[in-house]
Design a protein around this motif. Structure first.
Motif, PDB file in Angstrom:
ATOM      1  N   PRO A  97       2.294  -5.055  -6.603  1.00 47.14           N
ATOM      2  CA  PRO A  97       2.012  -5.989  -5.495  1.00 47.14           C
ATOM      3  C   PRO A  97       3.274  -6.369  -4.733  1.00 47.14           C
ATOM      4  N   GLU A  98       4.385  -6.562  -5.447  1.00 46.88           N
ATOM      5  CA  GLU A  98       5.617  -7.012  -4.791  1.00 46.88           C
ATOM      6  C   GLU A  98       6.175  -5.909  -3.883  1.00 46.88           C
ATOM      7  N   GLY A  99       6.171  -4.665  -4.381  1.00 49.44           N
ATOM      8  CA  GLY A  99       6.662  -3.550  -3.568  1.00 49.44           C
ATOM      9  C   GLY A  99       5.903  -3.473  -2.261  1.00 49.44           C
ATOM     10  N   GLN A 100       4.581  -3.618  -2.337  1.00 48.09           N
ATOM     11  CA  GLN A 100       3.784  -3.499  -1.123  1.00 48.09           C
ATOM     12  C   GLN A 100       3.983  -4.706  -0.202  1.00 48.09           C
ATOM     13  N   PHE A 139      -4.151   0.544  -7.231  1.00 45.44           N
ATOM     14  CA  PHE A 139      -3.585   0.376  -8.580  1.00 45.44           C
ATOM     15  C   PHE A 139      -4.461  -0.617  -9.318  1.00 45.44           C
ATOM     16  N   GLY A 140      -4.341  -0.655 -10.631  1.00 44.28           N
ATOM     17  CA  GLY A 140      -5.131  -1.663 -11.339  1.00 44.28           C
ATOM     18  C   GLY A 140      -5.417  -1.331 -12.774  1.00 44.28           C
ATOM     19  N   HIS A 141      -6.584  -1.774 -13.192  1.00 51.74           N
ATOM     20  CA  HIS A 141      -6.925  -1.845 -14.605  1.00 51.74           C
ATOM     21  C   HIS A 141      -8.027  -0.817 -14.886  1.00 51.74           C
ATOM     22  N   LEU A 142      -7.617   0.330 -15.409  1.00 49.88           N
ATOM     23  CA  LEU A 142      -8.570   1.428 -15.605  1.00 49.88           C
ATOM     24  C   LEU A 142      -9.666   1.049 -16.604  1.00 49.88           C
ATOM     25  N   GLY A 143      -9.283   0.253 -17.612  1.00 47.80           N
ATOM     26  CA  GLY A 143     -10.208  -0.070 -18.697  1.00 47.80           C
ATOM     27  C   GLY A 143     -11.429  -0.846 -18.241  1.00 47.80           C
ATOM     28  N   ASP A 144     -11.285  -1.665 -17.198  1.00 47.05           N
ATOM     29  CA  ASP A 144     -12.450  -2.452 -16.763  1.00 47.05           C
ATOM     30  C   ASP A 144     -12.876  -2.129 -15.333  1.00 47.05           C
ATOM     31  N   GLY A 145     -12.336  -1.063 -14.761  1.00 50.26           N
ATOM     32  CA  GLY A 145     -12.790  -0.613 -13.443  1.00 50.26           C
ATOM     33  C   GLY A 145     -12.298  -1.466 -12.285  1.00 50.26           C
ATOM     34  N   ASN A 146     -11.249  -2.240 -12.505  1.00 56.70           N
ATOM     35  CA  ASN A 146     -10.737  -3.124 -11.443  1.00 56.70           C
ATOM     36  C   ASN A 146      -9.650  -2.404 -10.622  1.00 56.70           C
ATOM     37  N   ILE A 147      -9.995  -2.148  -9.353  1.00 59.33           N
ATOM     38  CA  ILE A 147      -9.071  -1.425  -8.468  1.00 59.33           C
ATOM     39  C   ILE A 147      -8.545  -2.376  -7.399  1.00 59.33           C
ATOM     40  N   HIS A 148      -7.234  -2.551  -7.354  1.00 66.28           N
ATOM     41  CA  HIS A 148      -6.631  -3.265  -6.226  1.00 66.28           C
ATOM     42  C   HIS A 148      -6.410  -2.212  -5.141  1.00 66.28           C
ATOM     43  N   TYR A 149      -7.347  -2.175  -4.219  1.00 67.78           N
ATOM     44  CA  TYR A 149      -7.361  -1.093  -3.221  1.00 67.78           C
ATOM     45  C   TYR A 149      -6.672  -1.603  -1.958  1.00 67.78           C
ATOM     46  N   ASN A 150      -5.354  -1.472  -1.967  1.00 65.73           N
ATOM     47  CA  ASN A 150      -4.561  -2.120  -0.922  1.00 65.73           C
ATOM     48  C   ASN A 150      -4.099  -1.129   0.137  1.00 65.73           C
ATOM     49  N   LEU A 151      -3.987  -1.634   1.344  1.00 63.90           N
ATOM     50  CA  LEU A 151      -3.628  -0.765   2.469  1.00 63.90           C
ATOM     51  C   LEU A 151      -2.354  -1.251   3.162  1.00 63.90           C
ATOM     52  N   SER A 152      -1.547  -0.294   3.603  1.00 64.48           N
ATOM     53  CA  SER A 152      -0.431  -0.589   4.510  1.00 64.48           C
ATOM     54  C   SER A 152      -0.700   0.177   5.801  1.00 64.48           C
ATOM     55  N   ALA A 196       1.999   6.531  -4.059  1.00 65.32           N
ATOM     56  CA  ALA A 196       2.296   5.738  -2.857  1.00 65.32           C
ATOM     57  C   ALA A 196       2.857   4.369  -3.272  1.00 65.32           C
ATOM     58  N   GLY A 197       2.235   3.769  -4.282  1.00 65.75           N
ATOM     59  CA  GLY A 197       2.684   2.453  -4.759  1.00 65.75           C
ATOM     60  C   GLY A 197       4.019   2.536  -5.471  1.00 65.75           C
ATOM     61  N   LEU A 198       4.210   3.623  -6.227  1.00 66.60           N
ATOM     62  CA  LEU A 198       5.495   3.794  -6.924  1.00 66.60           C
ATOM     63  C   LEU A 198       6.623   3.902  -5.904  1.00 66.60           C
ATOM     64  N   ALA A 199       6.365   4.681  -4.845  1.00 63.75           N
ATOM     65  CA  ALA A 199       7.402   4.875  -3.819  1.00 63.75           C
ATOM     66  C   ALA A 199       7.776   3.535  -3.172  1.00 63.75           C
ATOM     67  N   LEU A 200       6.777   2.696  -2.891  1.00 62.16           N
ATOM     68  CA  LEU A 200       7.073   1.395  -2.263  1.00 62.16           C
ATOM     69  C   LEU A 200       7.869   0.503  -3.219  1.00 62.16           C
ATOM     70  N   ALA A 201       7.471   0.495  -4.492  1.00 63.99           N
ATOM     71  CA  ALA A 201       8.172  -0.361  -5.466  1.00 63.99           C
ATOM     72  C   ALA A 201       9.623   0.098  -5.618  1.00 63.99           C
ATOM     73  N   LEU A 202       9.835   1.419  -5.708  1.00 61.57           N
ATOM     74  CA  LEU A 202      11.212   1.917  -5.873  1.00 61.57           C
ATOM     75  C   LEU A 202      12.048   1.666  -4.617  1.00 61.57           C
ATOM     76  N   LYS A 203      11.396   1.731  -3.454  1.00 59.80           N
ATOM     77  CA  LYS A 203      12.117   1.510  -2.184  1.00 59.80           C
ATOM     78  C   LYS A 203      12.598   0.053  -2.065  1.00 59.80           C
ATOM     79  N   HIS A 204      11.724  -0.892  -2.463  1.00 65.91           N
ATOM     80  CA  HIS A 204      12.040  -2.296  -2.189  1.00 65.91           C
ATOM     81  C   HIS A 204      12.670  -3.041  -3.362  1.00 65.91           C
TER      82      HIS A 204
END
Ligand SMILES: Cc1cc2nc3c(=O)[nH]c(=O)nc-3n(C[C@H](O)[C@H](O)[C@H](O)COP(=O)(O)OP(=O)(O)OC[C@H]3O[C@@H](n4cnc5c(N)ncnc54)[C@H](O)[C@@H]3O)c2cc1C
Length: 468
Positions: free
Chosen positions: A332-335, A376-389, A255-263
């Motif tokens: 973040p920018e795509g979203q 999206f985020g940082h798998l190594g430390d469990g940090n999830i940017h759980y963003n909604l559109s 979902a995030g990849l699609a937004l980044a590629l779109k914008h």
């Protein structure tokens, strides 16, 4: 107030005091959610000027809002009422000579992170802090938010990278703690206290930072994973195989990849197939003899055999490596360019990432059917940017922002995680902290603020409501 403004413009001179339309670029936060016109923007040229500004504001009962690159995501670097002065560190940008023997460097708080990276390159040294906003975020702001970024699981957050600090206190004194040692147990760890204080306890004016040798080789891969659980399992395996050479372990969704590629039309996705989840993996070593490609290739083979990895490629050049990283960093920018969004800066124990994402999707879909989820985020430390559109075709969240935040915060808390992983509380999350953190924790913070800043001069309304 006119007298106060005259005093400040006398202290700072014409380059150092901005008002009216000149102050407008500093007024709103990055997400354009917070910020009213302040009395003006002070741009001190040095620590003495910063201290004089704080002293004058305190005497006049005017709030002081420290500002770095203004890329913070919780509204802490802008004013929420007009009786305030923004103190921008943007003129304090000196970078000292790096000390390779001690692995340290002294810099002004206004240095932009990308400028520091650039300055260190010829010396074979690096400052291991990377994030999407590094072209604008400044050292003082990174310290103020205790920033994390993509290498935090390996090198730590800002508090692990700061050796010494110089700070203007809320009453205009200057604390010279510019030491350059890791070990310094002479009392409370003040340098760590200022990391994450979000400008409420003082203005950081200078810092001594910890440096590492630049890796002599690195290898990166972009992988398509079968699902989030596969990404977690592969991450665990890779940590075991690559050990200390693992330098990046980032994830994003289709979902995030699609937004980044779109914008962002200059972005390119170069793998043959798409999937629901992508992993960006990087290995690095200070020795050219370590067989990084071999380690990564063999882990990839294992991942494919296990059905965890469905496609992938190793970067074959520096340019391709940058393209892989941009796919992650532009999330973040795509979203943002897609329109209205809700950000949730969650952390859970790394083993619980897939469970959080699955349970979160069920909860969010129940609150607003069709809501688009972009974790999206940082798998190594469990940090999830759980963003909604909002759902496709809708421009808003039907007034349900609070419900999403509450539900996701409860879920993270149940799993032993946090609702404020790396962006801080700012103005945006104080209420959430009041609901989700115990009275003792909140009271200790309020007492700390009261002890340092009894007049509530620095960043009132950020991080804690008011000092006791
Ligand atoms: C595209 C994008 C990607 C991001 N990615 C990440 C990420 O991966 N990891 C992460 O941790 N963050 C990330 N962030 C958030 C943000 O970049 C960080 O919080 C960064 O540390 C903010 O730095 P800044 O200089 O812009 O601070 P500002 O926004 O100016 O300020 C942030 C806070 O620090 C205080 N402050 C600023 N300067 C000082 C000072 N000199 N002394 C004391 N307090 C001060 C401010 O009052 C405010 O409360 C991202 C933001 C964006 C826009």
């Amino acid at each position: 107030m006119t007298d106060h403004v005259t005093t400040l413009s006398e202290i700072l001179g014409p380059k150092g005091w901005l008002s009216g339309t000149d102050a407008e670029p500093y007024q709103r936060d990055w997400l354009n959610r917070y910020g009213v016109a302040p009395l003006g923007v002070a741009r001190p040229a040095n620590t003495a000027e910063a201290a004089a500004v704080v002293k004058a504001c305190r005497e006049a009962g005017v709030a002081v809002i420290p500002q770095g690159g203004n890329t913070g995501l919780c509204g802490g670097a802008v004013a929420d009422q007009p009786n305030a002065v923004i103190v921008s560190l943007s003129r304090m940008t000196a970078i000292g000579e790096p000390n390779p023997e001690s692995g340290s460097i002294a810099v002004d708080a206004g240095v932009v992170l990308a400028a520091l990276h650039e300055a260190l390159e010829p010396h074979g040294l690096m400052f291991p802090m990377h994030l999407g906003a590094e072209g604008s975020a400044r050292i003082g702001g990174l310290i103020g938010t205790n920033a994390g970024g993509s290498q935090a699981f390996r090198y730590g957050m800002m508090q692990d990278l700061v050796l010494g600090l110089e700070v203007v206190t809320p009453d205009g004194m200057v604390w010279d703690g510019l030491r350059a040692v890791q070990k310094d147990n002479a009392g409370y760890q003040l340098r760590k206290l200022y990391c994450g204080a979000e400008g409420t306890l003082g203005i950081v004016t200078r810092a001594v930072l910890r440096l590492y040798p630049t890796p002599k080789q690195q290898t990166s891969a972009l992988l398509v994973m079968s699902d989030f659980a596969a990404a977690v399992s592969f991450g665990v395996y890779l940590r075991g195989e690559a050990g200390e050479f693992l330098a990046g372990l980032e994830f994003f969704s289709d979902a995030g990849l699609a937004l980044a590629l779109k914008h962002l039309p200059d972005l390119a996705y170069q793998l043959e197939s798409r999937g629901d989840v992508y992993l960006l993996v990087e290995l690095a070593s200070g020795s050219p003899r370590v067989p990084l490609d071999e380690i990564l290739n063999s882990a990839l083979e294992w991942g494919m055999e296990q059905g965890l990895v469905t496609d992938g490629a190793l970067a074959n050049s520096g340019a391709q490596r940058s393209q892989f990283w941009r796919l992650r960093e532009e999330q973040p920018e795509g979203q943002r360019l897609e329109g209205e969004q809700l950000k949730h800066d969650i952390s859970v124990p790394p083993g619980a990432i897939a469970r959080f994402i699955k349970a979160g999707a069920e909860i969010c879909g129940g609150i607003l059917p069709g809501v688009r989820i972009n974790p999206f985020g940082h798998l190594g430390d469990g940090n999830i940017h759980y963003n909604l559109s909002p759902p496709e075709g809708r421009a808003d969240f039907d007034g349900k922002a609070g419900q999403f935040a509450e539900a996701l915060t409860s879920l993270a808390t149940e799993m032993g995680g946090s609702f404020a992983a790396e962006h801080g509380l700012g103005r945006a999350k104080i209420a959430m902290a009041e609901q989700n953190r115990g009275i003792v924790e909140r009271e200790l913070m309020a007492r700390l603020k009261g002890a340092f800043d009894p007049q509530d001069t620095l960043n009132p309304g950020v991080l804690v409501h008011a000092p006791l």
